[in-house]
Design a protein around this motif. Structure first.
Motif, PDB file in Angstrom:
ATOM      1  N   UNK A 102       3.169  14.485  65.201  1.00 28.40           N
ATOM      2  CA  UNK A 102       3.801  14.535  66.521  1.00 28.40           C
ATOM      3  C   UNK A 102       4.931  15.564  66.454  1.00 28.40           C
ATOM      4  N   UNK A 103       5.635  15.729  67.532  1.00 29.45           N
ATOM      5  CA  UNK A 103       6.801  16.627  67.530  1.00 29.45           C
ATOM      6  C   UNK A 103       7.791  16.193  66.457  1.00 29.45           C
ATOM      7  N   UNK A 104       7.979  14.894  66.344  1.00 25.62           N
ATOM      8  CA  UNK A 104       8.955  14.348  65.393  1.00 25.62           C
ATOM      9  C   UNK A 104       8.507  14.507  63.935  1.00 25.62           C
ATOM     10  N   UNK A 135       7.176  18.422  60.615  1.00 25.02           N
ATOM     11  CA  UNK A 135       7.558  18.900  59.275  1.00 25.02           C
ATOM     12  C   UNK A 135       6.652  18.332  58.181  1.00 25.02           C
ATOM     13  N   UNK A 136       5.888  17.282  58.503  1.00 25.55           N
ATOM     14  CA  UNK A 136       4.980  16.654  57.540  1.00 25.55           C
ATOM     15  C   UNK A 136       3.548  17.152  57.676  1.00 25.55           C
ATOM     16  N   UNK A 137       3.315  18.111  58.555  1.00 24.31           N
ATOM     17  CA  UNK A 137       1.952  18.549  58.858  1.00 24.31           C
ATOM     18  C   UNK A 137       1.182  18.963  57.600  1.00 24.31           C
TER      19      UNK A 137
END
Length: 178
Positions: free
Chosen positions: A101-103, A106-108
């Motif tokens: 998600x947007x939040x 960074x974990x993509x």
């Protein structure tokens, strides 16, 4: 007690990895090679999960587990490959697509790494059904129903329990090593 939840699996992985390096298995087919090379994939799964674990576990405030003792017993039973196939399908189709998600952008990379390894595992499990001698299909509806009832908290629960799933997969594949 909480620290043992993470130290014990890490110790087991280290011992299995060391054991895998100490003995050489002469595999004559791709399914044997898949099982014997799994410790390398498992290290990558755990490494990717390490990057995201704190976020998902801190947002998981539900008191019950998605993966209970029954799921573990099914993994260890004669239809463990069906269990793994269904659980991987659940994560690939339901959990991981909603995890970014947007939040959590960074974990993509870590989530994508887990998804890619899960895709490979699913492909190899299907390809190697005869090698695993699967006997009976696994019904994942209880997990799917629990996940749905948790609504938006289901994502945190499922992502927060990835380490438990890794342990189940590790136990199952370790039992198939020659």
């Amino acid at each position: 007690m909480h620290i043992f939840r993470f130290l014990l699996p890490a110790l087991l992985v280290a011992l299995l990895a060391e054991d895998a390096q100490c003995r050489r298995v002469d595999c004559r087919d791709n399914c044997c090679s898949f099982v014997e090379s799994f410790p390398v994939k498992l290290r990558k799964l755990r490494s990717s999960y390490q990057e995201i674990r704190d976020y998902y576990e801190s947002n998981d405030d539900l008191e019950f587990a998605l993966f209970n003792r029954t799921v573990l017993e099914n993994f260890k039973g004669p239809y463990g490959c069906h269990v793994m196939n269904e659980v991987l399908h659940f994560y690939l189709d339901t959990v991981l697509p909603t995890a970014i998600t947007q939040e959590t952008r960074r974990f993509k990379t870590s989530i994508d790494d887990i998804g890619n390894i899960f895709n490979g595992l699913k492909r190899d499990i299907v390809k190697c059904k005869a090698y695993f001698a699967c006997k009976k299909p696994f019904e994942i509806s209880r997990i799917r129903n629990s996940y749905s009832q948790m609504k938006e908290k289901g994502l945190y629960k499922a992502m927060g329990e990835l380490d438990l799933l890794f342990n189940y997969i590790e136990d199952y594949l370790a039992s198939k090593r020659q």
